[in-house]
Design a protein around this motif. Structure first.
Motif, PDB file in Angstrom:
ATOM      1  N   SER A   1     -11.853   1.396   6.734  1.00 46.23           N
ATOM      2  CA  SER A   1     -11.755   1.885   5.354  1.00 46.23           C
ATOM      3  C   SER A   1     -10.577   2.838   5.177  1.00 46.23           C
ATOM      4  CB  SER A   1     -13.042   2.604   4.955  1.00 46.23           C
ATOM      5  OG  SER A   1     -13.208   3.744   5.767  1.00 46.23           O
ATOM      6  N   SER A   2     -10.105   3.390   6.292  1.00 41.91           N
ATOM      7  CA  SER A   2      -8.949   4.287   6.186  1.00 41.91           C
ATOM      8  C   SER A   2      -7.934   3.940   7.269  1.00 41.91           C
ATOM      9  CB  SER A   2      -9.383   5.743   6.303  1.00 41.91           C
ATOM     10  OG  SER A   2     -10.093   5.937   7.496  1.00 41.91           O
TER      11      SER A   2
ATOM     12  N   GLU B   1      -7.771   1.649   0.867  1.00 39.60           N
ATOM     13  CA  GLU B   1      -7.974   0.963  -0.412  1.00 39.60           C
ATOM     14  C   GLU B   1      -6.812   1.209  -1.369  1.00 39.60           C
ATOM     15  OE1 GLU B   1     -11.205   0.996  -3.956  1.00 39.60           O
ATOM     16  OE2 GLU B   1     -11.890   1.713  -2.003  1.00 39.60           O
ATOM     17  N   ASP B   2      -6.456   2.491  -1.541  1.00 41.94           N
ATOM     18  CA  ASP B   2      -5.408   2.792  -2.525  1.00 41.94           C
ATOM     19  C   ASP B   2      -4.284   3.679  -1.970  1.00 41.94           C
ATOM     20  OD1 ASP B   2      -6.755   5.105  -2.218  1.00 41.94           O
ATOM     21  OD2 ASP B   2      -7.293   5.394  -4.320  1.00 41.94           O
TER      22      ASP B   2
ATOM     23  N   LEU C   1       0.863  -1.188   0.000  1.00 44.70           N
ATOM     24  CA  LEU C   1       0.000   0.000   0.000  1.00 44.70           C
ATOM     25  C   LEU C   1       0.896   1.234   0.000  1.00 44.70           C
ATOM     26  CD1 LEU C   1      -3.024   0.912   0.242  1.00 44.70           C
ATOM     27  CD2 LEU C   1      -2.569   1.219   2.666  1.00 44.70           C
TER      28      LEU C   1
ATOM     29  N   SER D   1      -6.402   6.552   2.642  1.00 43.55           N
ATOM     30  CA  SER D   1      -7.361   5.514   2.271  1.00 43.55           C
ATOM     31  C   SER D   1      -6.688   4.150   2.379  1.00 43.55           C
ATOM     32  CB  SER D   1      -7.853   5.754   0.847  1.00 43.55           C
ATOM     33  OG  SER D   1      -8.410   4.568   0.342  1.00 43.55           O
TER      34      SER D   1
ATOM     35  N   SER E   1      -6.681   1.973  12.390  1.00 42.80           N
ATOM     36  CA  SER E   1      -7.552   1.912  11.225  1.00 42.80           C
ATOM     37  C   SER E   1      -9.015   1.884  11.645  1.00 42.80           C
ATOM     38  CB  SER E   1      -7.210   0.661  10.418  1.00 42.80           C
ATOM     39  OG  SER E   1      -8.222   0.388   9.496  1.00 42.80           O
TER      40      SER E   1
END
Lengths: 428, 313
Positions: free
Chosen positions: A107-108, A125-126, A86, A123, A104
């Motif tokens: 989601s973040s 996710e990305d 990540l 994030s 965390s």
């Protein structure tokens, strides 16, 4: 007449027998609150946390030269590990030097850089940058330095402690300053645990609050009003050692370890302190006893742990594993469900570089998290290129790298923010 | 007669004892003074020596010495000091980081305090841009920072793995190299003061006023005492003239030697008025001497340097 007399005597006795609780006003530590409207009401006595030691799990630790197996070990075998990278977005607004805390919300990811006094949200996710919490300065939501970040998941707030301006700053997850509260007594690290705050008062004496002074831990209400105290200390003046990260949070649980101890305590919001894990070192008893706390000097402490394996607070606890770094010994991974051990560095390869699995952080108690610094990674590659023939080295790399790694490496510059490596280990 | 003798004898003994004690005490005081003076002079000599060594170093940078600024733009190092000198701190990744960060703090402190210093800059060798930006963020400083690899002409100095200051002069000349003393802040102060004085020369006339002129000025900033006696106290008086429309505050005064004692000084010189600074000076060793007084006022950013010289006979 007789009845009323008896009633009077009984009520008087009851009133007199009631324990009188003195309440005093505690002013903020900072002098920036001259109006004294902000005070904390504290009592003159608080109970000690209840210590429970009957559910302890013994962890078999190994020194460097210890080749004797202990428990069931799988030394030498590779662990089945899955990892994903990540990369954290890099902009001038979100530069990260080193990572000291990770938390965390699913989601973040919240990152705290103690060295560079900054806290960010990215994030999960990305890795894109979402927001930064506060800036340097002396105004509202501003700080001189930051000592700790605590995430209040219940109220979705990020709390930062500035131990120079003696204040707590509360931000929404989106980075908006909600309020500021003064710090009333000295603590340098704290975490939310259920509805309570666990404050590491460490070796701060707190003479302004005698009811809690000279205790290493205070369990308090969210407004800092103490509920319990624990781990009283009376160290000799000639002993200065302490554990920097003695209070750690793994998932939603808070653990505590103090200097000269092999025990990991789990602190619960009801004031119970449970001895959860104790390290057992082959061939030796405890290095320190009760008397040492008052008598030991720095020199004696150094001498006693010289060349001996010992535990000094380096631990990560997930749902399935306990990872611990042992000074003068082998790092260990303990599988909670099976009771199996793995000693040494797992045979991991991030970009096949010399970086090995450390697992200093956990993500929601399920995965471990490692931190890769691109400039170090690229520097190692350059050094390796110098040592080998460049063409054969590139060919070697192209063969070894995964597609994801190859793409990451192509895009990577030394100025990039760290890359998080989220590691999942198969139970063993 | 006997009675009289009995009374006089103890009186003589007591007087003799008192005299001996006084002589001994004054001897001790003067011994202490001599020792103090000797140490002070030694420190001054060491500082002079240090500054002479500092002045002795001069290197010309090769024309192709490139560095990167915080925006990752490649610039010639010489262009950093194109029009005026820069006081640079050289820091290397392979040095103790906390050591050179302390020097950066010191530079920022003196920069604020002594506006007479050349503009500062940090040369971070073997660091990357992100780290340098983080460093600026951490130290909350706007000192310009440049990333560089090892600079060949400075290599032999950099190899000592200690942070050092230098002045980058227009034309790409490196001078006044100084390694801070970790044990003492006095020599840092001496270095900064010397650099401030040296590079203030061009702007000095605005501050160091002499002769008849308008504005706040000191008509006689250099006083020659001529021949003076050993251990004889001399009073030196400097007149301050304020020919402006605003009051001038005396902010700070520093005496370069403990052989001087400030007797009186006005806190403020009102418009159109004069004031006096009175200083007593005692010299404890023979020969020529030169002492300096640094005076800071609200009328000028640059300090006024008042000089006293003479010869002890």
């Amino acid at each position: 007449m007789k009845k009323s007399l008896i009633c009077m005597v009984v009520s008087c006795t009851m009133i007199l027998s009631c324990k009188k609780v003195h309440v005093t006003e505690l002013s903020p530590m900072s002098l920036d609150y001259p109006d004294s409207t902000k005070v904390l009401m504290i009592e003159d006595k608080y109970p000690y946390m209840k210590l429970v030691t009957d559910k302890v799990v013994h962890l078999q630790a190994k020194g460097k030269d210890n080749t004797q197996p202990c428990g069931i070990i799988q030394n030498g075998e590779s662990l089945a590990m899955r990892y994903r990278y990540l990369p954290l977005e890099t902009t001038d607004e979100c530069l990260i030097g080193q990572i000291d805390q990770i938390d965390s919300d699913g989601s973040s990811i919240f990152i705290f850089d103690e060295k560079n006094y900054s806290a960010y949200r990215f994030s999960l996710e990305d890795g894109s940058f979402i927001c930064k919490y506060g800036t340097q300065g002396r105004g509202p939501g501003e700080y001189i330095s930051l000592n700790c970040m605590a995430i209040d998941k219940k109220n979705k707030e990020v709390c930062l402690l500035d131990f120079e301006l003696f204040k707590l700053m509360y931000f929404s997850y989106d980075g908006e300053l909600l309020r500021e509260e003064p710090q009333y007594y000295a603590y340098n690290r704290f975490f939310y645990c259920g509805d309570a705050l666990i404050l590491n008062t460490d070796r701060n004496e707190n003479p302004m609050a005698p009811a809690i002074s000279n205790n290493s831990l205070v369990l308090a209400q969210p407004d800092q009003t103490p509920l319990f105290k624990g781990f009283p200390h009376n160290y000799s003046d000639k002993f200065n050692y302490t554990i920097h990260y003695s209070l750690i949070k793994c998932k939603d649980d808070v653990y505590y370890t103090h200097v000269m101890s092999d025990t990991i305590w789990q602190i619960k919001p009801n004031g119970v302190c449970e001895a959860k894990y104790v390290f057992k070192f082959q061939g030796r008893d405890n290095l320190f006893d009760e008397n040492d706390f008052q008598q030991i000097t720095n020199e004696e402490y150094e001498q006693r742990k010289k060349d001996i394996a010992y535990y000094a607070g380096d631990i990560t606890i997930t749902d399935n594993f306990i990872r611990a770094g042992i000074f003068n010994g082998q790092p260990m991974l303990y599988s909670i469900s099976t009771g199996h051990y793995y000693y040494g560095y797992p045979n991991n390869r991030y970009f096949d570089g010399p970086t090995s699995f450390e697992g200093k952080f956990t993500l929601d108690g399920t995965s471990f998290v490692d931190v890769l610094q691109p400039f170090q990674l690229l520097q190692n590659h350059e050094l390796a290129k110098d040592m080998y023939n460049e063409i054969s080295y590139d060919a070697y790399w192209n063969k070894r790298l995964t597609e994801e790694e190859r793409q990451l490496l192509q895009k990577m510059t030394p100025e990039d923010n760290p890359i998080l490596v989220i590691v999942d280990i198969e139970p063993f | 007669m006997k009675k009289k003798t009995l009374l006089i004898a103890p009186a003589i003994v007591i007087t003799a004892l008192l005299f001996t004690a006084l002589t001994y005490y004054s001897g001790r005081v003067s011994e202490y003074e001599i020792e103090h003076s000797r140490l002070t002079n030694s420190i001054v000599r060491l500082e002079d020596k240090l500054m002479k060594q500092v002045s002795a170093i001069r290197y010309k940078l090769p024309d192709s010495t490139w560095v990167y600024n915080r925006q990752k733009e490649r610039v010639l190092l010489a262009s950093v000091a194109e029009t005026e000198p820069r006081l640079c701190l050289y820091a290397d990744r392979f040095q103790c980081e906390s050591c050179w960060q302390a020097e950066l703090g010191s530079l920022a402190f003196y920069q604020k305090k002594d506006s007479g210093l050349p503009a500062p800059a940090l040369l971070a060798a073997n660091y990357n841009i992100r780290e340098v930006k983080l460093l600026a963020q951490r130290n909350n400083t706007d000192i310009p920072m440049y990333v560089t690899e090892e600079i060949p002409v400075l290599q032999h100095i950099a190899r000592l793995r200690k942070p050092f200051f230098f002045v980058l002069e227009p034309g790409g000349v490196v001078s006044s190299v100084y390694f801070p003393d970790e044990q003492s802040i006095t020599s840092d102060s001496t270095y900064f003061t010397t650099i401030a004085r040296r590079y203030l020369k061009t702007v000095a006339p605005t501050a160091q006023s002499t002769g008849k002129q308008k504005g706040f000025h000191i008509p006689e900033a250099d006083i020659d005492l001529g021949d003076i006696g050993l251990r004889k106290k001399q009073e030196v008086v400097f007149s301050l003239v304020n020919d402006t429309d605003t009051a001038c505050d005396i902010l700070d005064i520093r005496l370069s030697c403990s052989c001087m004692m400030l007797q009186s000084m006005p806190q403020r010189v009102l418009p159109g008025e004069t004031g006096e600074i009175r200083v007593d000076i005692i010299q404890l060793s023979k020969g020529p001497f030169s002492r300096t007084i640094e005076l800071r006022t609200s009328s000028s950013d640059a300090p006024y340097m008042l000089n006293i010289k003479g010869n002890v006979v």
